[in-house]
Structure formats: structure tokens, C-alpha cells
Write a protein that holds these residues in place. Structure first.
Motif, PDB file in Angstrom:
ATOM      1  N   SER C  92       0.844  -1.185   0.000  1.00  0.00           N
ATOM      2  CA  SER C  92       0.000   0.000   0.000  1.00  0.00           C
ATOM      3  C   SER C  92       0.886   1.243   0.000  1.00  0.00           C
ATOM      4  CB  SER C  92      -0.917   0.004   1.222  1.00  0.00           C
ATOM      5  OG  SER C  92      -0.177   0.366   2.366  1.00  0.00           O
ATOM      6  N   VAL C  93       0.242   2.368  -0.293  1.00  0.00           N
ATOM      7  CA  VAL C  93       0.951   3.643  -0.320  1.00  0.00           C
ATOM      8  C   VAL C  93       1.621   3.882   1.027  1.00  0.00           C
ATOM      9  CG1 VAL C  93       0.562   6.134  -0.398  1.00  0.00           C
ATOM     10  CG2 VAL C  93      -0.502   4.633  -2.102  1.00  0.00           C
ATOM     11  N   LEU C  94       0.856   3.656   2.096  1.00  0.00           N
ATOM     12  CA  LEU C  94       1.402   3.870   3.435  1.00  0.00           C
ATOM     13  C   LEU C  94       2.597   2.951   3.685  1.00  0.00           C
ATOM     14  CD1 LEU C  94       1.189   5.239   6.199  1.00  0.00           C
ATOM     15  CD2 LEU C  94      -0.392   3.428   6.889  1.00  0.00           C
ATOM     16  N   GLU C  95       2.454   1.683   3.327  1.00  0.00           N
ATOM     17  CA  GLU C  95       3.537   0.721   3.572  1.00  0.00           C
ATOM     18  C   GLU C  95       4.805   1.109   2.807  1.00  0.00           C
ATOM     19  OE1 GLU C  95       0.917  -3.317   4.419  1.00  0.00           O
ATOM     20  OE2 GLU C  95       1.394  -2.715   2.373  1.00  0.00           O
ATOM     21  N   ASN C  96       4.627   1.623   1.589  1.00  0.00           N
ATOM     22  CA  ASN C  96       5.795   2.066   0.833  1.00  0.00           C
ATOM     23  C   ASN C  96       6.586   3.099   1.619  1.00  0.00           C
ATOM     24  OD1 ASN C  96       6.436   1.403  -2.208  1.00  0.00           O
ATOM     25  ND2 ASN C  96       4.247   1.033  -1.906  1.00  0.00           N
ATOM     26  N   VAL C  97       5.860   4.040   2.197  1.00  0.00           N
ATOM     27  CA  VAL C  97       6.557   5.088   2.948  1.00  0.00           C
ATOM     28  C   VAL C  97       7.126   4.508   4.236  1.00  0.00           C
ATOM     29  CG1 VAL C  97       6.356   7.383   3.951  1.00  0.00           C
ATOM     30  CG2 VAL C  97       5.033   6.788   1.932  1.00  0.00           C
ATOM     31  N   PHE C 136       2.202  15.793   3.462  1.00  0.00           N
ATOM     32  CA  PHE C 136       3.093  16.787   2.868  1.00  0.00           C
ATOM     33  C   PHE C 136       3.163  16.608   1.354  1.00  0.00           C
ATOM     34  CE2 PHE C 136       7.401  17.883   1.417  1.00  0.00           C
ATOM     35  CZ  PHE C 136       7.445  19.221   1.759  1.00  0.00           C
ATOM     36  N   MET C 137       3.166  15.366   0.902  1.00  0.00           N
ATOM     37  CA  MET C 137       3.249  15.099  -0.539  1.00  0.00           C
ATOM     38  C   MET C 137       1.856  15.058  -1.182  1.00  0.00           C
ATOM     39  SD  MET C 137       6.369  15.098  -1.349  1.00  0.00           S
ATOM     40  CE  MET C 137       6.066  14.779  -3.063  1.00  0.00           C
ATOM     41  N   ASN C 138       0.860  15.456  -0.402  1.00  0.00           N
ATOM     42  CA  ASN C 138      -0.490  15.542  -0.946  1.00  0.00           C
ATOM     43  C   ASN C 138      -1.042  14.175  -1.387  1.00  0.00           C
ATOM     44  OD1 ASN C 138      -2.779  16.831  -1.522  1.00  0.00           O
ATOM     45  ND2 ASN C 138      -2.016  17.962  -3.303  1.00  0.00           N
ATOM     46  N   LEU C 139      -0.743  13.155  -0.603  1.00  0.00           N
ATOM     47  CA  LEU C 139      -1.234  11.817  -0.936  1.00  0.00           C
ATOM     48  C   LEU C 139      -2.037  11.238   0.226  1.00  0.00           C
ATOM     49  CD1 LEU C 139       1.966  10.296  -2.577  1.00  0.00           C
ATOM     50  CD2 LEU C 139      -0.233  10.568  -3.717  1.00  0.00           C
ATOM     51  N   ALA C 140      -2.437  12.131   1.153  1.00  0.00           N
ATOM     52  CA  ALA C 140      -3.072  11.640   2.380  1.00  0.00           C
ATOM     53  C   ALA C 140      -4.334  10.831   2.103  1.00  0.00           C
ATOM     54  CB  ALA C 140      -3.388  12.805   3.296  1.00  0.00           C
ATOM     55  N   ASP C 141      -5.042  11.183   1.034  1.00  0.00           N
ATOM     56  CA  ASP C 141      -6.300  10.466   0.776  1.00  0.00           C
ATOM     57  C   ASP C 141      -6.065   9.123   0.086  1.00  0.00           C
ATOM     58  OD1 ASP C 141      -5.281  11.975  -1.284  1.00  0.00           O
ATOM     59  OD2 ASP C 141      -7.221  12.162  -2.297  1.00  0.00           O
ATOM     60  N   LYS C 142      -4.808   8.798  -0.187  1.00  0.00           N
ATOM     61  CA  LYS C 142      -4.543   7.557  -0.927  1.00  0.00           C
ATOM     62  C   LYS C 142      -3.808   6.520  -0.062  1.00  0.00           C
ATOM     63  CE  LYS C 142      -6.295   9.011  -4.725  1.00  0.00           C
ATOM     64  NZ  LYS C 142      -5.779   9.926  -5.708  1.00  0.00           N
ATOM     65  N   VAL C 143      -3.731   6.750   1.243  1.00  0.00           N
ATOM     66  CA  VAL C 143      -2.863   5.908   2.069  1.00  0.00           C
ATOM     67  C   VAL C 143      -3.098   4.412   1.899  1.00  0.00           C
ATOM     68  CG1 VAL C 143      -2.154   7.457   3.919  1.00  0.00           C
ATOM     69  CG2 VAL C 143      -4.373   6.310   4.038  1.00  0.00           C
ATOM     70  N   ASN C 144      -4.354   4.023   1.728  1.00  0.00           N
ATOM     71  CA  ASN C 144      -4.622   2.582   1.676  1.00  0.00           C
ATOM     72  C   ASN C 144      -4.665   2.011   0.261  1.00  0.00           C
ATOM     73  OD1 ASN C 144      -4.691   2.189   4.448  1.00  0.00           O
ATOM     74  ND2 ASN C 144      -6.786   3.009   4.537  1.00  0.00           N
ATOM     75  N   TYR C 145      -4.398   2.844  -0.730  1.00  0.00           N
ATOM     76  CA  TYR C 145      -4.370   2.334  -2.099  1.00  0.00           C
ATOM     77  C   TYR C 145      -3.155   1.434  -2.299  1.00  0.00           C
ATOM     78  CZ  TYR C 145      -8.003   5.306  -4.084  1.00  0.00           C
ATOM     79  OH  TYR C 145      -9.186   5.891  -4.408  1.00  0.00           O
ATOM     80  N   SER C 148       0.463   0.337  -7.075  1.00  0.00           N
ATOM     81  CA  SER C 148       0.357   0.227  -8.531  1.00  0.00           C
ATOM     82  C   SER C 148      -0.959   0.814  -9.054  1.00  0.00           C
ATOM     83  CB  SER C 148       0.487  -1.234  -8.963  1.00  0.00           C
ATOM     84  OG  SER C 148      -0.474  -2.009  -8.298  1.00  0.00           O
ATOM     85  N   ASN C 149      -1.906   1.086  -8.155  1.00  0.00           N
ATOM     86  CA  ASN C 149      -3.174   1.660  -8.622  1.00  0.00           C
ATOM     87  C   ASN C 149      -3.169   3.180  -8.685  1.00  0.00           C
ATOM     88  OD1 ASN C 149      -4.203  -0.851  -8.905  1.00  0.00           O
ATOM     89  ND2 ASN C 149      -5.409  -0.829  -7.017  1.00  0.00           N
ATOM     90  N   LEU C 150      -2.043   3.798  -8.314  1.00  0.00           N
ATOM     91  CA  LEU C 150      -1.971   5.249  -8.373  1.00  0.00           C
ATOM     92  C   LEU C 150      -1.720   5.722  -9.801  1.00  0.00           C
ATOM     93  CD1 LEU C 150       0.308   6.194  -5.333  1.00  0.00           C
ATOM     94  CD2 LEU C 150      -2.180   6.118  -5.426  1.00  0.00           C
ATOM     95  N   SER C 151      -2.065   6.994 -10.041  1.00  0.00           N
ATOM     96  CA  SER C 151      -1.750   7.557 -11.356  1.00  0.00           C
ATOM     97  C   SER C 151      -0.237   7.767 -11.433  1.00  0.00           C
ATOM     98  CB  SER C 151      -2.472   8.884 -11.538  1.00  0.00           C
ATOM     99  OG  SER C 151      -1.819   9.873 -10.776  1.00  0.00           O
ATOM    100  N   TYR C 152       0.209   8.030 -12.631  1.00  0.00           N
ATOM    101  CA  TYR C 152       1.635   8.206 -12.871  1.00  0.00           C
ATOM    102  C   TYR C 152       2.228   9.294 -11.995  1.00  0.00           C
ATOM    103  CZ  TYR C 152       5.566   7.353 -15.946  1.00  0.00           C
ATOM    104  OH  TYR C 152       6.776   6.971 -16.456  1.00  0.00           O
ATOM    105  N   GLY C 153       1.581  10.450 -12.000  1.00  0.00           N
ATOM    106  CA  GLY C 153       2.077  11.580 -11.213  1.00  0.00           C
ATOM    107  C   GLY C 153       2.097  11.236  -9.731  1.00  0.00           C
ATOM    108  N   GLU C 154       1.054  10.546  -9.294  1.00  0.00           N
ATOM    109  CA  GLU C 154       0.988  10.169  -7.876  1.00  0.00           C
ATOM    110  C   GLU C 154       2.108   9.197  -7.513  1.00  0.00           C
ATOM    111  OE1 GLU C 154      -3.866  10.527  -7.171  1.00  0.00           O
ATOM    112  OE2 GLU C 154      -2.989   8.680  -7.959  1.00  0.00           O
TER     113      GLU C 154
END
Ligand SMILES: Nc1ncnc2c1ncn2[C@@H]1O[C@H](COP(=O)(O)OP(=O)(O)O)[C@@H](O)[C@H]1O
Ligand SMILES: [Mg+2]
Lengths: 289, 330, 253
Positions: C92-97, C136-145, C148-154
Motif C-alpha cells: 500500500s501507499v502507506l507501507e511504501n513510505v 506533505f506530498m499531498n497523498l493523504a487520501d490515498k494511504v490505503n491504495y 500500482s493503482n496510483l496515477s503516474y504523477g501520484e
């Protein structure tokens, strides 16, 4: 004594080499690994036995027929199973697993078709021993050696001189460029699996009279061949032969002079040592990340 | 909220059902034995899962660790009269040490060659126990392995042994969950997902691969030791390459890199194997078909189907399901 | 902060980086530009330890880090992103960080298995810090995604988030704007400045000249592995060598 040992070592070594060559061929052509080579040898032996003993075909016909069938089997496995798996996005480990299950299926099929007993392959020559230059030699051993060497030479010329062989090598080296040049890469890949199985099956027919034919006859040969292919430099055809011969000599001489119980143990220990010390093998093929 | 209650309800019902089945099975010695086998295989397969499922390092030689655990504990208990409870722990540690030894070269190799190295390792252990007659009694195996005893009370019945195993299996699963949900577990998964990026973000890839091998070998060794003291007899036959493949089949069929996958896979394969006792000659074919079924149709195993089904039920209204049943766990 | 001394790397017959010398001072945003194939990514790989240079030394805060493995260099305080996104795609996005916090935490195997008090506290800290970084990176709403499901920019922003989690003193960004639209690029410039304002030195490789000229303090230009110019953005824009290289190299400025 030593001469007989050397002939024996050359015989078993070239069997390993030829089976191992198949691993190398498959790896070169598709970057994959098949663990079913040993059982291909076993199936080949049973087919050869059936043609030669039960259908009374001449030996050479039995051999060629077996090789033809084995070629088709290898091709079908690659074209149908392996390609489907890869298309689904499976990692290469899953292909290895697939070949493990193929080998289980083959063993089970052999068990149903031919039973679990060791079957005697009738002798191919009238004389059980021939005398060459004062040495008593078993003609079947010489035959196995001869067939193995013939196959190796034939394969060498096929790969370097024939048009199809050259396409196979091109496709293995750079599939994109090869298909741009009009080479049918899927077919060359299938053919490499086919040839690998064909070699293993063919050698199965000639070792049948030496070892007897039984369900699990392929597993140890397959693994030794594999070990040979690795220490020779996986993916290198000539390396596989050298590696196979190396293990042929190791096990023959270890069991003659040191210990016959631990001959396989020692072979595998050597394999592991080589993988630690020289992971690229004698012929320096790339195996690491 | 509603969904949560529903899942809890489903989970409770499932647990009750399992408990009921277990209670019925415990009334018979033979059925209790099957439960014991399920526990033992769950532990071994959990070990394999840490290595393959989470860290992405394949092993086709886990029967070797299983054998090391079994033989170490057996020989120490039998030849030196040590308490099996103690020798099981030694078996586990010796297996772990072998795990580390194998891991040193293994941590450098890529998939194919890793497969080969682990096969060679499994074969070496098998050959060693087969031919070293003086130590292991060779092909004939070792009989009359002492029972485990706790505070001087030997655990003789399968029923009692099952409770002993249940506690150990529970602990193993708990420890596994803790490990996976930690800094170390994240390092494992990161290595599986992308070793280069893991290295780049400060993870010592080689070190964690060795840790994964050690943990994995330790658990599989533990399972081997527990097996020896359950059955009371070991011989090389149990530790052939087929056993390694069977562990792999259980793992894949249950669902790789999941909490319950190893348990479910072990349970299904143990039960199916038992049901097919009369058809022993089809056994290999059956394992092969199990593997092929997973490879071609259920890359995430039974747990994958369960997750997918749950997703379908809960996200019916939102449309697309997030769990993809056909995606491989590479 | 970072000193490159006569860095050269050869791949077979090809010299990808040729005798490059540069000094990056603490606190700057340093641009590294050049046509495709100039050797920028290769230089990043040398700094971050992926390749050892054929010759030359890399000094980080006066410590020789040449040839150290990547994980050690990261632990010393150099973090990077990749030109070809290199996320842990099934996490997940959170786990990556959270993986990014690896060097900033030290719970061992036993503490993890036993879930000791200290380990739990550390886990909570890691989680909190990771969420802060994602905000800070403006990804707070995507933490559980799943990553690989994020957009390229994300995904590019997530790579930066992961790199920030390792609390770097220096951040290497390899074409962070590739595949982003205009608005995303503007946000990215802003983010780069904000990261720099936290005291993190930045080494930026980017093809978007507007962005580079906008955010960097100093620029070094590579062409065919050689350093051909160095200066502030105005100087670089006027430099004849640079103009020639870009006209010859055929890249869209
Ligand atoms: N591992 C490698 N092996 C061989 N050549 C490489 C390798 N990495 C980079 N190169 C070559 O080095 C040159 C510089 O590449 P790169 O650093 O990626 O350029 P840039 O990032 O500036 O576009 C290219 O010609 C590339 O093909
Ligand atoms: Mg680049």
C-alpha cells in the motif's frame, strides 16, 4: 581396470552432458528452466522399450520413433502449458513449478502404463562383451557413448550450419531483433524445448539396456545433468557437456576408489561449492542479479 | 459498520464449525492424528511462506530442513536420553544454522539458480541420512522415538499431542503475524517486490534474505522434530524431494503470503491425502493437478478466492472489486 | 556537501561518465541537465552506490563513499527516486513510505516477533511520521491504495515521499516531472522548494527546462558523459556550449 572406468565415466558423463545440454538449450532460448528433463529420459526409455521389445521394431527405428515423439511432447508442453502460463503473467518460478508437476504427471503416467517394476531392456547386441585391444567392453556402453557423441555433433552442426539452427540462436540472443528479421520466435522457442526432450528421450532408449527401465530412473540422472549444466555455465551448450563429463568422472572414480555410498552426496557438494565459489560456472554465464 | 458485524459473525461461525469438527475428530485416535498432521504441516509451510511468500526466495529443498529437525531431535533424545521438549528446540536451532549456511550463497543467486541450490541441498540431506547407516540407521530408519513429556508426564495419546501442537501452531502463527507486520517483515516484502529499490532505501538485502532463510528453516525444522516425536518412527522416505514439493503445493494451494493460507493448504492436502489412502498410486498425479490448478486458475490459492468472494459481497454496490483473483504473486 | 572528483565510468567500450568533477554545497537545489544518454542517471547510480565508478571519488560530507553499497549510502543520508518508477507495487501507499523509514528505526527481529512495548511505540511513530509525509506530498487520501493503482504523477510523488521517509540530508530526483501535466509540474516545483526549505539539499535531473530554470540555484550540464558547463540558470541559458549541445542533441527544451 582404469580403461573400463574411463569408458564407464565417459558413457555416463556424456549421458549427463546430453541431458544437461537440453537444460542449456531451453534456458538459452527462453530464459526458463525445466525440471522435467530426467523424466523425459524415463519416458523415452519406456517408449523405446515398447517399440523394441513389444512391437519388435528394429532398434534404430525404435530410437528414431521415440525421439520424434519426445520432440512433439516437448514442443506441446512449451506451446500449450508454458506459453499460457507466461501469458498470464506468472513469474519464472511458476514455470519451474509447472515443470515439476509435469514430471510428477509423467511418472504417474509411466506407472499406470508400464507398472512399478524394473523392466529389462533386451540386449541390442548378440555378444554381451566384446574385446577391443585386449580390453573387455560392454557393447551397450559403447553404443550409449556413440549415440551421445553423434547427437552432440549433430546438434552442433544443426545449430551453427542449418538455417533453422541459426534462427534459433538469433532468437535466443535477441528475440526482438530476430522477430523483426522475420524469425518465428515462438516456434524456435517451442523447438528448443522439443529438441531438449528429444535428446533426453533418445538417450533414455540407449541407457535402458544398461540400467534397466523403471519409473524413477530419470530423477538422479536429471539432477546430475543439471549439476553438470550449472558448473559448465548454465545456458552454454558446450559447457553442459564438459560439466556432465566432469560429474561422470567424479562419480565413477569416487565410487571406485573412495566410497560408493557417498558418490552422489559428493557430486552435489561439489555443485554447491561451485555455486558458491564460481557462480558463473566454468564458462562464465551470467547467473546473478 | 454493518459489514464489520457481518464479518465478525461469519468468522465466529467458522471458528465454531471448525471447533465442532475438531471435537468430533478428537474422539477417534486416527482422526486426532490427522489433526496433528495438519498442525505440523501448517508450521512447516508457514516457514516456507516466510521465505517464498513474503521474501520471494524460492526453495525446493525444505524437506532438508524438515529432516534436519527430525533427525537432530530424534538422535539426541534417543542416544543421550535428553528430554524431547529440549531436543526439539535443539533440532530447531540446528535447522536454523543450516538455513543460514544455505542462505549465504543463496542470497546472491537469482531465481533459477536459487531453485537449483535448494534442490541440491535437499538432495544432500536426503542422501546423507540414507547412507550414513551408523548414525541414522540408513533406509531402515529409526524406531521407538521417545514421546514428548511435560513436567514428567509423557504425552502419549494423539489427542493430547494435538493440544500440545495446537499451542505451538498458535504461537507460530502469532509470531509470524508479528514479524510480518513489523519493520523486518516490511523489509522482506520490499525485497520480494523490488530488491533494487529496497537496497536503495537502506535495506541490507543480503542480511534480510539470510534472516528469512534462518526463520524459515527454523520453523520447518521445528515441524520435522514435532513430526518425529508424534509418529515415533522416521526414515529417509519421508524426506524425499516429493516432500519439498508437497510443502510448496500446500502453500500455493492455501494462498501464498497470507495469514491462514498455509493452514488451509495443509488442512486440505492432508485431508485429501488421507481420503486417497486407498488410491495411493494416484497421489502424485493429484499433487500435480493441485499445482497445475493453482498455476493456471487460482494464483492466490483458496485464500485468494475467499478474499475475492468477500470483496464481491462488500463492494457489490461500488462496482469493481479490488482483489484480483488472477494476479500472480511474483 | 557532496563532492565528485574526476568520476569516470566505462561500460565495455562506452564511457558513460567522463572525468566529471563537481561540488554541491549544503542547502542548494542543484540541477543536472543534458541530452538523453548524457550520463545523468548513471551519475545518480554512482552517487547512490548502484555502480562503482571506474575511477574517481565521491565524497559526502568529507567521507569517501565511493563504491559503498546503496543501503549504506542511504543510511548516511542520500536518498533518491528513479527515472523508471521503482515502487513496491503490491504494497500500500502507506507501507511504501513505512519501508522508507527503515534506516530511521531499529527494532530487531526478536523485538518484532515478540512485539515488545518499545517496538510498538516505534511502529506507531513510523506510521505517524509516514502519514505526515504523505500529507506533505499531498497523498493523504490515498494511504490505503495499492501503489500500482496510483496515477503516474501520484506514483512519482510517492517515490519522493518514500525517499523523504529515510530523513535524507540530500535528495536525488531523477526526472520527477516526467509524465506529469502542467498543473502537477507547478505543484512539483512548489514541493521541491518546500523540501529544500526543510534544509534538504537537492540534486535534480529534469528535462523540463522551465521547471529546472525556475527552481534550481546552480546547474551542471553533461553531454556525452562530459561536464560542459556549470553556473546559475541565467549563465547556463546563455552558454554557447549548452545551446550547441541541445541543438545537436535534439531534445525539446
Ligand atoms: N548498465 C549499463 N550498461 C551499459 N551501458 C549503460 C548502462 N547504464 C547506462 N549505460 C549507457 O550510458 C549512457 C548514459 O545513460 P544514462 O545515464 O541513462 O543517460 P541519461 O540519464 O543522461 O539519459 C547511455 O549511452 C546508456 O546506454
Ligand atoms: Mg536518465
Amino acid at each position: 581396470m582404469v580403461i573400463q572406468l574411463i569408458i564407464g565415466a565417459l558413457m555416463i558423463g556424456s549421458v549427463y552432458g546430453l541431458v544437461g545440454l537440453g537444460y542449456g538449450l531451453i534456458y538459452k532460448a527462453s530464459g526458463l528452466m525445466s525440471l522435467a528433463q530426467g523424466d523425459m529420459l524415463m519416458i523415452g526409455a519406456f517408449l523405446g522399450l515398447t517399440f523394441y521389445k513389444h512391437l519388435q521394431l528394429p532398434f534404430i527405428v525404435a530410437l528414431l520413433l521415440t525421439m520424434l515423439i519426445m520432440f512433439s511432447l516437448g514442443m506441446v508442453i512449451q506451446r500449450v502449458l508454458v506459453t499460457t502460463l507466461l501469458k498470464k503473467g506468472a513469474a519464472t518460478v511458476y514455470v519451474i513449478l509447472c515443470t515439476i508437476s509435469i514430471s510428477m504427471v509423467l511418472q504417474n503416467v509411466a506407472m499406470f502404463a508400464w507398472g512399478t517394476n524394473v523392466m529389462q531392456f533386451p540386449p541390442i547386441f548378440k555378444k554381451s562383451v566384446i574385446n577391443i585391444l585386449g580390453y573387455d567392453l560392454v557393447p551397450e556402453n559403447l553404443l550409449a557413448l556413440g549415440v551421445a557423441i553423434t547427437c552432440m555433433i549433430a546438434l552442433h552442426f544443426f545449430m551453427t550450419k542449418s538455417k533453422f539452427g541459426t534462427s534459433m540462436r538469433a532468437a535466443a540472443q535477441d528475440p526482438m531483433a530476430a522477430s523483426a528479421l522475420g524469425i518465428n520466435v515462438p516456434v524456435t522457442r517451442g523447438a528448443s524445448w522439443g529438441i531438449a526432450c528429444m535428446l533426453a528421450g533418445g538417450i533414455g532408449v540407449v541407457v535402458g539396456p544398461i540400467f534397466g527401465v523403471y519409473m524413477s530412473m530419470g530423477s538422479m540422472i536429471g539432477q546430475k545433468a543439471f549439476a553438470g549444466a550449472v558448473i559448465g555455465g548454465y545456458g552454454n551448450m558446450y559447457g553442459a557437456i564438459v560439466g556432465g563429463l566432469f560429474f561422470g568422472f567424479v562419480e565413477t572414480f569416487v565410487s571406485a576408489y573412495l566410497t560408493s555410498n557417498y558418490k552422489d552426496f559428493i557430486s552435489f557438494a561439489i555443485l554447491i561449492l561451485v555455486m558458491i565459489i564460481m557462480p558463473t560456472g566454468l564458462f562464465k554465464e551470467q547467473v546473478m542479479e | 459498520m454493518l459489514n464489520k458485524i457481518k464479518t465478525n459473525k461469519v468468522a465466529s461461525i467458522a471458528i465454531l464449525l471448525v471447533a465442532a469438527v475438531v471435537a468430533v475428530m478428537l474422539r477417534e485416535r486416527y482422526l486426532a492424528l490427522i489433526l496433528c498432521f495438519i498442525c505440523i504441516n501448517s508450521i512447516a509451510v508457514t516457514g516456507l511462506d516466510i521465505l517464498f511468500g513474503y521474501t520471494g526466495q524460492v526453495s525446493f529443498g525444505h524437506a532438508g530442513f524438515y529432516a534436519i529437525g527430525a533427525y537432530t531431535s530424534t538422535l539426541l533424545a534417543k542416544n543421550f536420553g535428553l528430554n524431547p521438549l529440549f531436543t526439539i528446540i535443539i533440532g530447531m536451532i540446528v535447522s536454523m544454522i543450516f538455513g543460514i549456511i544455505v542462505a549465504f550463497p543463496a542470497a546472491k543467486l537469482v531465481k533459477h539458480f536459487l531453485s537449483l541450490l535448494t534442490i541440491a541441498f535437499g538432495q544432500m540431506v536426503f542422501m546423507f541420512v540414507s547412507v550414513t547407516d551408523k548414525l541414522t540407521n540408513g533406509y531402515s530408519g529409526i524406531l521407538n522415538i521417545p514421546d514428548v513429556s511435560i513436567f514428567g508426564y509423557p504425552i502419549k495419546s494423539n489427542q493430547a499431542y494435538f493440544f500440545f501442537l495446537l499451542i505451538i501452531t498458535g504461537l507460530v502463527l502469532l509470531f509470524k503475524r508479528n514479524l510480518i507486520n513489523s519493520r523486518v517483515g516490511r523489509a522482506f516484502i520490499a525485497i520480494r517486490e523490488n530488491p533494487h529499490a529496497a537496497n536503495g532505501i537502506g535495506i541490507n538485502v543480503r542480511f534480510y534474505k539470510i534472516v528469512a532463510f534462518a526463520a524459515s528453516a527454523m520453523l520447518t525444522g521445528l515441524a520435522g522434530a514435532l513430526y518425529a516425536h508424534l509418529v515415533g518412527f522416521i526414515s529417509p522416505d519421508t524426506f524425499m524431494a516429493t516432500q519439498s514439493n508437497l510443502f510448496m503445493t500446500m502453500l500455493l494451494f492455501g494462498g501464498i503470503a497470507t495469514f491462514l493460507g498455509p493452514v488451509i493448504g495443509s488442512a486440505i492436502l492432508v485431508v485429501v491425502t488421507e481420503l486417497m489412502q486407498s488410491l495411493v498410486s494416484y497421489q502424485m498425479l493429484m499433487y500435480a493437478l493441485f499445482i497445475l490448478a493453482v498455476l493456471f486458475y487460482l494464483p492466490n490459492g483458496v485464500v485468494g478466492i475467499a478474499k475475492w468472494a468477500k470483496e464481491m459481497l462488500t463492494t457489490k454496490r461500488q462496482g469493481k472489486s479490488r482483489v484480483n483473483t488472477t494476479e500472480y504473486h511474483n | 556537501m557532496l563532492t565528485l572528483q574526476n568520476i569516470t565510468i566505462k561500460f565495455g567500450g562506452l564511457t558513460a561518465v567522463n572525468e566529471v568533477t563537481a561540488a554541491i554545497e549544503t542547502g542548494v537545489i542543484f540541477g543536472l541537465i543534458g541530452p538523453n544518454g548524457a550520463g545523468k542517471t548513471t551519475l545518480f547510480n554512482i552517487i547512490s552506490g548502484v555502480y562503482a565508478p571506474t575511477s574517481g571519488t565521491v565524497l559526502f560530507n568529507d567521507q569517501n563513499i565511493t563504491g559503498l553499497p546503496p543501503y549504506k549510502i542511504n543510511a548516511l543520508g542520500i536518498s533518491r527516486t528513479y527515472q523508471n518508477i521503482n515502487l513496491f507495487s503490491k504494497m500500500s501507499v502507506l507501507e511504501n513510505v513505512m519501508v522508507g523509514c527503515h534506516t530511521q528505526s531499529d527494532s530487531g527481529i526478536f523485538a518484532s516477533v515478540l512485539r515488545t512495548k518499545a517496538q510498538q511505540i516505534e511502529e506507531n511513530t513510523i506510521k505517524r511520521k509516514s502519514i505526515e509525509i504523505l500529507e506533505f506530498m499531498n497523498l493523504a487520501d490515498k494511504v490505503n491504495y495499492t501503489a500500482s493503482n496510483l496515477s503516474y504523477g501520484e506514483q512519482r510523488r510517492l517515490e519522493i515521499a518514500r525517499a523523504l521517509a529515510s530523513a535524507p540530508k540530500m535528495l536525488l530526483l531523477d526526472e520527477p516531472a516526467a509524465g506529469m501535466n502542467g498543473r502537477e509540474k507547478e505543484e512539483l516545483s512548489e514541493t521541491i522548494r518546500k523540501i529544500n526549505a526543510k534544509g534538504i539539499t537537492i540534486l535534480l535531473v529534469e528535462h523540463d527546462m522551465k521547471l529546472v530554470m525556475n527552481v534550481t540555484h546552480q546547474i551542471c550540464v553533461l553531454n556525452y558523459g562530459k561536464k560542459i558547463a556549470f553556473g546559475d540558470p541565467e549563465q547556463i541559458q546563455k552558454d554557447e556550449n549548452v545551446i550547441a549541445a541541445y541543438l545537436g542533441g535534439g531534445i525539446d527544451v
